[in-house]
Design a protein around this motif. Sequence first.
Motif, mmCIF file in Angstrom:
data_model
loop_
_atom_site.group_PDB
_atom_site.id
_atom_site.type_symbol
_atom_site.label_atom_id
_atom_site.label_comp_id
_atom_site.label_asym_id
_atom_site.label_seq_id
_atom_site.Cartn_x
_atom_site.Cartn_y
_atom_site.Cartn_z
ATOM 1 N N GLN A 69 -4.216 -57.245 35.497
ATOM 2 C CA GLN A 69 -5.320 -58.108 35.931
ATOM 3 C C GLN A 69 -5.933 -57.568 37.213
ATOM 4 O O GLN A 69 -7.157 -57.565 37.373
ATOM 5 N N HIS A 70 -5.090 -57.092 38.119
ATOM 6 C CA HIS A 70 -5.562 -56.595 39.411
ATOM 7 C C HIS A 70 -6.428 -55.345 39.248
ATOM 8 O O HIS A 70 -7.437 -55.198 39.934
ATOM 9 N N VAL A 71 -6.022 -54.454 38.352
ATOM 10 C CA VAL A 71 -6.792 -53.210 38.163
ATOM 11 C C VAL A 71 -7.855 -53.344 37.070
ATOM 12 O O VAL A 71 -8.623 -52.422 36.830
ATOM 13 N N GLY A 72 -7.894 -54.502 36.417
ATOM 14 C CA GLY A 72 -8.961 -54.786 35.461
ATOM 15 C C GLY A 72 -8.855 -54.059 34.136
ATOM 16 O O GLY A 72 -9.857 -53.563 33.608
ATOM 17 N N CYS A 73 -7.642 -53.990 33.585
ATOM 18 C CA CYS A 73 -7.500 -53.376 32.264
ATOM 19 C C CYS A 73 -6.458 -54.140 31.452
ATOM 20 O O CYS A 73 -5.676 -54.916 31.998
ATOM 21 N N ALA A 74 -6.482 -53.915 30.154
ATOM 22 C CA ALA A 74 -5.512 -54.555 29.263
ATOM 23 C C ALA A 74 -4.175 -53.833 29.364
ATOM 24 O O ALA A 74 -4.118 -52.650 29.711
#
Length: 198
Positions: A69-74
Amino acid sequence: MDLILIRHPAPAIDAGVCYGKSDVPLAGNASESALALAARLAALGAPLPQHFATSPLQRCADIAQRLAQHVGCACEIDARLSEIDFGAWEGQRWDAIDRAALDAWAADLRHARTHGGESVAQFEARIGAWLERWREPMAEPVSSVLAVTHAGVMRTIASLLLGEPLETTLKWPLQMAAIVWLRRGAPGGGWRLLHWNV
């Protein structure tokens, strides 16, 4: 290609207990640990992952989901990144396990299954199958992979990619929440170790 591996932080289990594939929770707060790991990755200059994977065991998956979530990926859950299965030894104190059984295991480290779980050879094959997806040729080349996993997995990956005997990488120190960064140069080229236990 960059392959960045993160060992899970400390689990909520007594020191000296064999917990390989046992699904034990984290001792600390997963969100706080994920934020700390994100800051450490940024300080190292680690690239954002094009692929993010985690062991399904909660001590890894809880961190991985928050870090993703923090790095914005699944984040993909992949059972091949689980720690070795110690079979009947799981949950026992190492010093309570029959000495003769431990000696028999150590005498044939790669193939013995004294505990009834996985042999090291089976474990290596499982991890090797995960690594195969990052070997050339790839339909869609990936430049960076991040995985939250376990010490045994990380030492085995280092052995397989760097050509070091597993007996050697098993001796390399690896703290809880440690980061390991490996890089392959040109397609089809060899791997080198950029960071170990940072």
